[in-house]
Enzyme design. Structure first.
Site, mmCIF file in Angstrom:
data_model
loop_
_atom_site.group_PDB
_atom_site.id
_atom_site.type_symbol
_atom_site.label_atom_id
_atom_site.label_comp_id
_atom_site.label_asym_id
_atom_site.label_seq_id
_atom_site.Cartn_x
_atom_site.Cartn_y
_atom_site.Cartn_z
ATOM 1 N N ASP A 212 38.006 36.842 24.187
ATOM 2 C CA ASP A 212 38.345 37.721 25.296
ATOM 3 C C ASP A 212 37.469 38.976 25.292
ATOM 4 O O ASP A 212 37.134 39.516 24.237
ATOM 5 C CB ASP A 212 39.818 38.133 25.160
ATOM 6 N N GLU A 248 33.999 35.356 26.850
ATOM 7 C CA GLU A 248 34.269 35.813 28.206
ATOM 8 C C GLU A 248 33.352 36.974 28.544
ATOM 9 O O GLU A 248 33.578 38.105 28.104
ATOM 10 C CB GLU A 248 35.736 36.250 28.378
HETATM 11 C C1 QV4 Z 1 45.971 51.545 33.410
HETATM 12 C C2 QV4 Z 1 44.745 52.134 34.122
HETATM 13 C C3 QV4 Z 1 43.907 52.890 33.151
HETATM 14 C C4 QV4 Z 1 44.773 53.977 32.549
HETATM 15 C C5 QV4 Z 1 46.000 53.347 31.879
HETATM 16 C C6 QV4 Z 1 46.924 54.411 31.364
HETATM 17 O O1 QV4 Z 1 43.980 51.082 34.713
HETATM 18 O O2 QV4 Z 1 42.776 53.466 33.792
HETATM 19 O O3 QV4 Z 1 44.012 54.675 31.600
HETATM 20 O O4 QV4 Z 1 46.735 52.518 32.786
HETATM 21 O O5 QV4 Z 1 47.823 53.852 30.476
HETATM 22 C C7 QV4 Z 1 46.760 46.555 32.037
HETATM 23 C C8 QV4 Z 1 46.997 47.189 33.382
HETATM 24 C C9 QV4 Z 1 46.124 48.421 33.562
HETATM 25 C C10 QV4 Z 1 46.432 49.410 32.430
HETATM 26 C C11 QV4 Z 1 46.155 48.691 31.113
HETATM 27 C C12 QV4 Z 1 46.471 49.555 29.908
HETATM 28 O O6 QV4 Z 1 46.731 46.242 34.419
HETATM 29 O O7 QV4 Z 1 46.387 48.990 34.814
HETATM 30 O O8 QV4 Z 1 45.554 50.518 32.528
HETATM 31 O O9 QV4 Z 1 46.963 47.490 31.021
HETATM 32 O O10 QV4 Z 1 47.842 49.735 29.747
HETATM 33 C C13 QV4 Z 1 44.381 41.908 31.465
HETATM 34 C C14 QV4 Z 1 44.600 42.453 32.870
HETATM 35 C C15 QV4 Z 1 44.509 43.955 32.886
HETATM 36 C C16 QV4 Z 1 45.477 44.540 31.868
HETATM 37 C C17 QV4 Z 1 45.031 44.034 30.515
HETATM 38 C C18 QV4 Z 1 45.860 44.572 29.358
HETATM 39 O O11 QV4 Z 1 43.636 41.901 33.738
HETATM 40 O O12 QV4 Z 1 44.887 44.422 34.197
HETATM 41 O O13 QV4 Z 1 45.454 45.957 31.914
HETATM 42 O O14 QV4 Z 1 45.177 42.584 30.506
HETATM 43 O O15 QV4 Z 1 47.191 44.280 29.536
HETATM 44 C C19 QV4 Z 1 36.760 43.216 33.147
HETATM 45 C C20 QV4 Z 1 36.441 42.811 31.722
HETATM 46 C C21 QV4 Z 1 37.032 41.451 31.353
HETATM 47 C C22 QV4 Z 1 38.521 41.379 31.718
HETATM 48 C C23 QV4 Z 1 38.651 41.712 33.201
HETATM 49 C C24 QV4 Z 1 40.098 41.698 33.666
HETATM 50 O O16 QV4 Z 1 35.032 42.776 31.521
HETATM 51 O O17 QV4 Z 1 36.873 41.260 29.970
HETATM 52 O O18 QV4 Z 1 38.131 43.006 33.460
HETATM 53 N N1 QV4 Z 1 39.088 40.076 31.388
HETATM 54 C C25 QV4 Z 1 39.824 39.851 30.123
HETATM 55 C C26 QV4 Z 1 41.070 39.010 30.321
HETATM 56 C C27 QV4 Z 1 42.089 39.816 31.083
HETATM 57 C C28 QV4 Z 1 42.515 41.003 30.240
HETATM 58 C C29 QV4 Z 1 41.440 41.566 29.436
HETATM 59 C C30 QV4 Z 1 40.174 41.072 29.412
HETATM 60 C C31 QV4 Z 1 41.817 42.633 28.500
HETATM 61 O O19 QV4 Z 1 40.756 37.809 30.973
HETATM 62 O O20 QV4 Z 1 43.208 39.034 31.445
HETATM 63 O O21 QV4 Z 1 43.021 42.031 31.120
HETATM 64 O O22 QV4 Z 1 42.230 41.971 27.302
HETATM 65 O O23 QV4 Z 1 35.978 42.489 34.071
#
Ligand code: QV4
Ligand code: CA
Length: 511
Positions: A212, A248
């Site tokens: 990831d 990824e």
């Molecule tokens: C939010 C704000 C931040 C703020 C924070 C304050 O966005 O700016 O500072 O609150 O606490 C979740 C929430 C998100 C929150 C964050 C932290 O959606 O709003 O921040 O948690 O609490 C998944 C989801 C994300 C989620 C994350 C962790 O998609 O929305 O964030 O899990 O729970 C990029 C990357 C790529 C990524 C993709 C989604 O390059 O690597 O974005 N894809 C992978 C996974 C994906 C996962 C992650 C990475 C993180 O496939 O499912 O994100 O592990 O393109």
């Protein structure tokens, strides 16, 4: 010179491009948010008999329980420890799943979240799926253990501590992705701790990892972790087998970081694939299926033997990650089946099929405000995947992998494995066809008029059962029959209003 050759041989063996699927199997399925007990059953009752090679499972590591919103699917991407203890099940259930799936020749690939821990804003009082204490504010994860020393704060140069620009490779790797506490992967302690976690999984019998957020780690740091990994469990794999690695990295072009930086470690997700295929099948931006003639590297994709491909994933099917509105999903079932059918028929890349759950979409200004919704559950407990009499799934599990058209194309890919891309035909618009040597042939009609054409299939003479409209059972066919004459030609007629406007025949569907 000899030493040099030896080194390059080792280097080649190291990079793990081979999924270690059972011979004759060619695709994996992502059983997104499924419980381990249901996956074990699915391996035995469905995936093995239908020729699936393996399963990508949701992250098995203990995560923060997020209550606002209530138990989103994405809480699983916020680890608090490496205990195998989540809503999908505990360690015993995980082991039982891996054993039972391997015993029927279906591999398990783990989604490994190793770039970060929870979000910095998550409160210390929030629960975790196994009861481990953690405090994001003080960067304390005693169940690992990690403390402040193990995170990247000092390295990140942005004001917010978050990634602010994807044009700066340092930020992307050393700062926090949406506030998630960023691990200091240059530290040997962190590398070893992560390697211990992955080795635990390898010893249980998993075949490899989706890494990831790989874009957010330096390729050399990932390599340092991989260098510490065990070989696969010899109970099921030949001795000396290294885990399959697919990283990824979302590279649609135009950013500081490119996919090719990661080829040395293993395969990489090719996100251009689903974005472009969706655009073509939706006929947006002047695209048409005739242009798919040179699909693959010809479209600017990475080399086929480095690519992990898919039509949609758990992120972009709900507007997270990359790809945008063109991504095809089960919500657009008719186009989706064509997209997945095309992917599975085409030789490019190693293929992953998506298997989803249904949620209540609610669009506000073009954005689904319910994109966070977790899997079907009762009071937070994930619901069983029930199986209906007609073999589809209940309890809001979509089970795209059980749709006849998709399941039969997984088998098509197995049958044509190793055969060249042959006998391309198109009408200059959205009617196209191609073969795979003398083993299989597929025809699509995505135009607004009927397709009627006599085409060279490359197949031996005989009557074939179309595996899209039906199934071969014994010596009969529940769908359309196609007769191939001794010169390899066959007549195809596909109405543009057909339920599924495509036809696929292969060596094993011959009557
Ligand atoms: C939010 C704000 C931040 C703020 C924070 C304050 O966005 O700016 O500072 O609150 O606490 C979740 C929430 C998100 C929150 C964050 C932290 O959606 O709003 O921040 O948690 O609490 C998944 C989801 C994300 C989620 C994350 C962790 O998609 O929305 O964030 O899990 O729970 C990029 C990357 C790529 C990524 C993709 C989604 O390059 O690597 O974005 N894809 C992978 C996974 C994906 C996962 C992650 C990475 C993180 O496939 O499912 O994100 O592990 O393109
Ligand atoms: Ca990072």
């Amino acid at each position: 010179m000899k030493f040099f050759l030896l080194l390059s041989a080792i280097g080649f063996c190291w990079a793990q491009y081979d999924p270690h699927v059972k011979s004759g199997r060619t695709s994996i399925v992502h059983l997104f948010e499924w419980r381990w007990v249901d996956i074990a059953l699915e391996c035995e009752r469905y995936l093995a008999p239908k020729g699936f090679g393996g399963v990508q499972v949701s992250p098995p590591s203990e995560n923060a329980v997020i209550t606002d919103p209530s138990r989103p699917w994405w809480e699983r991407y916020q680890p608090v420890s490496y205990k195998l203890c989540t809503r999908s099940g505990n360690e015993n259930e995980f082991k039982d799943m891996v054993t039972r799936c391997n015993n029927v020749g279906v591999r398990i690939y783990v989604d490994a979240v190793i770039n970060h821990m929870t979000g910095s804003g998550v409160s210390a009082g929030t629960g975790s799926t196994c009861g481990s204490y953690f405090n994001p504010g003080s960067e304390d994860f005693p169940a690992v253990p990690y403390s402040g020393w193990d995170f990247n704060d000092g390295k990140c140069k942005t004001g917010s501590g978050d990634i602010e620009s994807y044009n700066d490779a340092y930020q992307v790797r050393d700062c926090r992705l949406v506030s998630l506490l960023d691990l200091a992967l240059e530290k040997d302690y962190v590398r070893s701790t992560i390697a211990n976690y992955l080795n635990h999984l390898i010893d249980i019998g998993v075949a490899g990892f989706r890494i990831d957020a790989s874009k957010h780690m330096w390729p050399g740091d990932i390599k340092a972790v991989l260098d510490k990994l065990h070989n696969l469990n010899t109970k099921w794999f030949p001795s000396g087998s290294k885990p399959f690695i697919y990283q990824e990295v979302i590279d649609l072009g135009g950013e500081a970081i490119t996919s090719s930086e990661y080829f040395g470690n293993g395969r990489v997700t090719e996100f251009k694939y689903g974005a472009k295929l969706g655009t073509v099948i939706r006929k947006w931006s002047g695209e048409k299926m005739a242009y798919l003639k040179n699909w693959g590297e010809g479209w600017g994709f990475m080399p086929s033997n480095r690519a992990l491909v898919f039509v949609d994933n758990h992120d972009n099917q709900r507007g997270h990650g990359a790809g945008g509105a063109s991504i095809l999903t089960f919500w657009d079932a008719r186009l989706y089946k064509m997209g997945v059918g095309f992917m599975l028929a085409h030789p490019y890349g190693f293929t992953r099929v998506m298997s989803s759950y249904r949620w209540t979409r609610h669009f506000v200004n073009g954005k689904d405000v319910n994109d966070w919704m977790g899997p079907p559950n009762k009071n937070g407990v994930i619901k069983e995947v029930t199986i209906n009499p007609d073999t589809t799934c209940g309890n809001d599990w979509v089970c795209e992998h059980r749709w006849r058209q998709i399941r039969n194309m997984v088998m098509f890919r197995n049958v044509v494995d190793g055969q060249p891309f042959t006998n391309w035909w198109d009408n200059g618009s959205n009617q196209v066809a191609f073969g795979r040597g003398n083993k299989g042939f597929i025809v699509f009609n995505n135009d607004d008029s009927t397709l009627s054409a006599t085409l060279q299939t490359g197949l031996p003479a005989g009557t074939y059962c179309d595996v899209i409209s039906g199934d071969k059972s014994g010596n009969s066919c529940t769908g359309i029959q196609i007769s191939v004459s001794s010169d390899g030609k066959a007549h195809f007629s596909i109405s543009n209003s057909a339920e599924d406007p495509f036809i696929a025949i292969h060596a094993d569907s011959k009557l």
